[in-house]
Design an enzyme around this catalytic site. Structure first.
Site, PDB file in Angstrom:
ATOM      1  N   HIS A  17       0.842  -1.203   0.000  1.00  0.00           N
ATOM      2  CA  HIS A  17       0.000   0.000   0.000  1.00  0.00           C
ATOM      3  C   HIS A  17       0.882   1.260   0.000  1.00  0.00           C
ATOM      4  O   HIS A  17       0.589   2.229  -0.708  1.00  0.00           O
ATOM      5  CB  HIS A  17      -0.885   0.044   1.250  1.00  0.00           C
ATOM      6  CG  HIS A  17      -1.870  -1.081   1.378  1.00  0.00           C
ATOM      7  ND1 HIS A  17      -1.942  -1.889   2.477  1.00  0.00           N
ATOM      8  CD2 HIS A  17      -2.843  -1.522   0.531  1.00  0.00           C
ATOM      9  CE1 HIS A  17      -2.921  -2.780   2.321  1.00  0.00           C
ATOM     10  NE2 HIS A  17      -3.469  -2.587   1.145  1.00  0.00           N
ATOM     11  N   LYS A  41     -15.514  -7.399   6.577  1.00  0.00           N
ATOM     12  CA  LYS A  41     -14.235  -8.114   6.713  1.00  0.00           C
ATOM     13  C   LYS A  41     -13.865  -8.440   8.161  1.00  0.00           C
ATOM     14  O   LYS A  41     -12.835  -9.074   8.372  1.00  0.00           O
ATOM     15  CB  LYS A  41     -13.113  -7.275   6.093  1.00  0.00           C
ATOM     16  CG  LYS A  41     -13.032  -7.379   4.583  1.00  0.00           C
ATOM     17  CD  LYS A  41     -11.718  -6.833   4.059  1.00  0.00           C
ATOM     18  CE  LYS A  41     -11.533  -7.176   2.601  1.00  0.00           C
ATOM     19  NZ  LYS A  41     -10.296  -6.580   2.061  1.00  0.00           N
ATOM     20  N   ARG A  90      -2.270  -5.786  -8.367  1.00  0.00           N
ATOM     21  CA  ARG A  90      -1.054  -6.561  -8.107  1.00  0.00           C
ATOM     22  C   ARG A  90      -0.868  -7.669  -9.121  1.00  0.00           C
ATOM     23  O   ARG A  90       0.190  -7.862  -9.688  1.00  0.00           O
ATOM     24  CB  ARG A  90      -1.123  -7.178  -6.696  1.00  0.00           C
ATOM     25  CG  ARG A  90      -1.013  -6.155  -5.585  1.00  0.00           C
ATOM     26  CD  ARG A  90      -1.607  -6.684  -4.319  1.00  0.00           C
ATOM     27  NE  ARG A  90      -3.007  -7.009  -4.527  1.00  0.00           N
ATOM     28  CZ  ARG A  90      -3.767  -7.715  -3.715  1.00  0.00           C
ATOM     29  NH1 ARG A  90      -3.246  -8.212  -2.625  1.00  0.00           N
ATOM     30  NH2 ARG A  90      -5.030  -7.939  -3.991  1.00  0.00           N
ATOM     31  N   SER A 128      -3.210  -7.949   3.159  1.00  0.00           N
ATOM     32  CA  SER A 128      -3.269  -7.760   4.607  1.00  0.00           C
ATOM     33  C   SER A 128      -3.542  -9.075   5.338  1.00  0.00           C
ATOM     34  O   SER A 128      -3.012  -9.301   6.436  1.00  0.00           O
ATOM     35  CB  SER A 128      -4.345  -6.729   4.948  1.00  0.00           C
ATOM     36  OG  SER A 128      -4.035  -5.512   4.329  1.00  0.00           O
TER      37      SER A 128
HETATM   38  N1  COA Z   1      -0.378  -4.016  -1.494  1.00  0.00           N
HETATM   39  C1  COA Z   1      -0.742  -4.953  -0.620  1.00  0.00           C
HETATM   40  N2  COA Z   1      -1.998  -5.410  -0.503  1.00  0.00           N
HETATM   41  C2  COA Z   1      -2.903  -4.866  -1.312  1.00  0.00           C
HETATM   42  C3  COA Z   1      -2.590  -3.891  -2.259  1.00  0.00           C
HETATM   43  C4  COA Z   1      -1.255  -3.461  -2.335  1.00  0.00           C
HETATM   44  N3  COA Z   1      -0.844  -2.531  -3.192  1.00  0.00           N
HETATM   45  N4  COA Z   1      -3.706  -3.553  -2.915  1.00  0.00           N
HETATM   46  C5  COA Z   1      -4.687  -4.311  -2.405  1.00  0.00           C
HETATM   47  N5  COA Z   1      -4.205  -5.096  -1.439  1.00  0.00           N
HETATM   48  C6  COA Z   1      -4.917  -6.105  -0.642  1.00  0.00           C
HETATM   49  C7  COA Z   1      -5.540  -5.513   0.577  1.00  0.00           C
HETATM   50  O1  COA Z   1      -4.648  -5.539   1.670  1.00  0.00           O
HETATM   51  C8  COA Z   1      -6.712  -6.431   0.795  1.00  0.00           C
HETATM   52  O2  COA Z   1      -6.298  -7.577   1.470  1.00  0.00           O
HETATM   53  P1  COA Z   1      -7.281  -8.434   2.383  1.00  0.00           P
HETATM   54  O3  COA Z   1      -8.416  -8.853   1.494  1.00  0.00           O
HETATM   55  O4  COA Z   1      -6.438  -9.548   2.834  1.00  0.00           O
HETATM   56  O5  COA Z   1      -7.764  -7.519   3.476  1.00  0.00           O
HETATM   57  C9  COA Z   1      -7.125  -6.789  -0.619  1.00  0.00           C
HETATM   58  O6  COA Z   1      -5.987  -6.623  -1.397  1.00  0.00           O
HETATM   59  C10 COA Z   1      -8.154  -5.899  -1.248  1.00  0.00           C
HETATM   60  O7  COA Z   1      -8.751  -5.148  -0.308  1.00  0.00           O
HETATM   61  P2  COA Z   1      -8.806  -3.560  -0.228  1.00  0.00           P
HETATM   62  O8  COA Z   1      -7.830  -2.871  -1.082  1.00  0.00           O
HETATM   63  O9  COA Z   1      -8.796  -3.204   1.210  1.00  0.00           O
HETATM   64  O10 COA Z   1     -10.101  -3.291  -0.871  1.00  0.00           O
HETATM   65  P3  COA Z   1     -11.449  -3.868  -0.421  1.00  0.00           P
HETATM   66  O11 COA Z   1     -11.830  -4.705  -1.557  1.00  0.00           O
HETATM   67  O12 COA Z   1     -11.494  -4.475   0.911  1.00  0.00           O
HETATM   68  O13 COA Z   1     -12.237  -2.528  -0.257  1.00  0.00           O
HETATM   69  C11 COA Z   1     -13.486  -0.667  -0.940  1.00  0.00           C
HETATM   70  C12 COA Z   1     -12.759  -1.944  -1.311  1.00  0.00           C
HETATM   71  C13 COA Z   1     -13.554  -0.391   0.536  1.00  0.00           C
HETATM   72  C14 COA Z   1     -12.724   0.454  -1.601  1.00  0.00           C
HETATM   73  C15 COA Z   1     -14.893  -0.849  -1.534  1.00  0.00           C
HETATM   74  O14 COA Z   1     -15.515  -1.953  -0.911  1.00  0.00           O
HETATM   75  C16 COA Z   1     -15.742   0.373  -1.378  1.00  0.00           C
HETATM   76  O15 COA Z   1     -15.581   1.309  -2.116  1.00  0.00           O
HETATM   77  N6  COA Z   1     -16.655   0.356  -0.397  1.00  0.00           N
HETATM   78  C17 COA Z   1     -17.528   1.490  -0.136  1.00  0.00           C
HETATM   79  C18 COA Z   1     -18.949   1.225  -0.605  1.00  0.00           C
HETATM   80  C19 COA Z   1     -19.068   1.550  -2.056  1.00  0.00           C
HETATM   81  O16 COA Z   1     -18.932   2.662  -2.499  1.00  0.00           O
HETATM   82  N7  COA Z   1     -19.332   0.491  -2.832  1.00  0.00           N
HETATM   83  C20 COA Z   1     -19.434   0.592  -4.251  1.00  0.00           C
HETATM   84  C21 COA Z   1     -18.078   0.353  -4.880  1.00  0.00           C
HETATM   85  S1  COA Z   1     -18.268  -0.616  -6.305  1.00  0.00           S
END
Ligand code: COA
Length: 160
Positions: A17, A41, A90, A128
């Site tokens: 990140h 989550k 990624r 994560s």
């Molecule tokens: N390096 C390391 N890990 C990474 C990464 C990077 N560069 N990019 C993504 N990841 C990992 C994250 O750590 C996470 O790991 P985990 O699943 O083990 O926790 C995973 O990839 C992806 O999760 P994250 O980036 O946290 O995104 P998410 O999918 O959990 O969250 C939101 C996405 C919160 C942005 C999305 O759900 C959202 O916008 N929610 C708000 C409601 C909304 O507007 N919804 C409509 C959107 S379509």
């Protein structure tokens, strides 16, 4: 003033990140790392704890801030006059989910553009959950997260 949001759960923030934040901070005037509460989550850290860790980790970038949000991402982007959503890509398996989110967000707000950025190759395997799993078995996570975050994970896992 070009503002981008970098949304995610960040439970916890990893070097992957941080890599993306660094790239985004060089491209935008202002980057807001946007912590989703994400009860789906069941995060290890509270949103406030995640926010504190991010603030500490990004303090060397003057144009990067951190805020918690709970709601619709594009609405938060409009509220902050942000015109871009940064997401990390990624591996190819990330693409389908990111494409779907990008299309939904564009349908909801035409003016907010999704930008997919690739972190350095050495972080392509990181997420994560892996960090928490390795830490829970006593593995070394020093190459995944900054030392102060590794310490907080260790303490949190002992408290659980
Ligand atoms: N390096 C390391 N890990 C990474 C990464 C990077 N560069 N990019 C993504 N990841 C990992 C994250 O750590 C996470 O790991 P985990 O699943 O083990 O926790 C995973 O990839 C992806 O999760 P994250 O980036 O946290 O995104 P998410 O999918 O959990 O969250 C939101 C996405 C919160 C942005 C999305 O759900 C959202 O916008 N929610 C708000 C409601 C909304 O507007 N919804 C409509 C959107 S379509």
């Amino acid at each position: 003033m070009k503002t981008a949001l970098y949304p995610g759960t960040f439970d916890p923030l990893t070097y992957g990140h941080i890599d993306i934040i660094g790239r985004a901070s060089a491209l935008f005037d202002r980057v807001i790392v946007t912590v989703a509460k994400n009860p789906k989550k069941t995060p290890l850290f509270t949103a406030e704890e995640r926010e504190d860790m991010i603030r500490e980790a990004v303090k060397s970038w003057p144009n990067v801030t951190c805020e918690i949000f709970d709601g619709l991402l594009v609405q938060f982007a409009k509220d902050r006059q942000a015109t871009a959503l940064i997401r990390g890509l990624r591996v190819i398996s990330d693409f389908e989910y990111e494409l779907q989110m990008a299309h939904v967000n564009r349908r909801l707000a035409q003016e907010v553009v999704t930008i997919l950025m690739m972190p350095g190759e050495k972080y392509t395997y990181l997420n994560s959950s892996i960090v928490k799993e390795v830490a829970s078995f006593g593995g070394d996570i020093q190459s995944f997260v900054p030392p102060f975050i590794a310490e907080k994970i260790k303490i949190k896992l002992i408290q659980k």
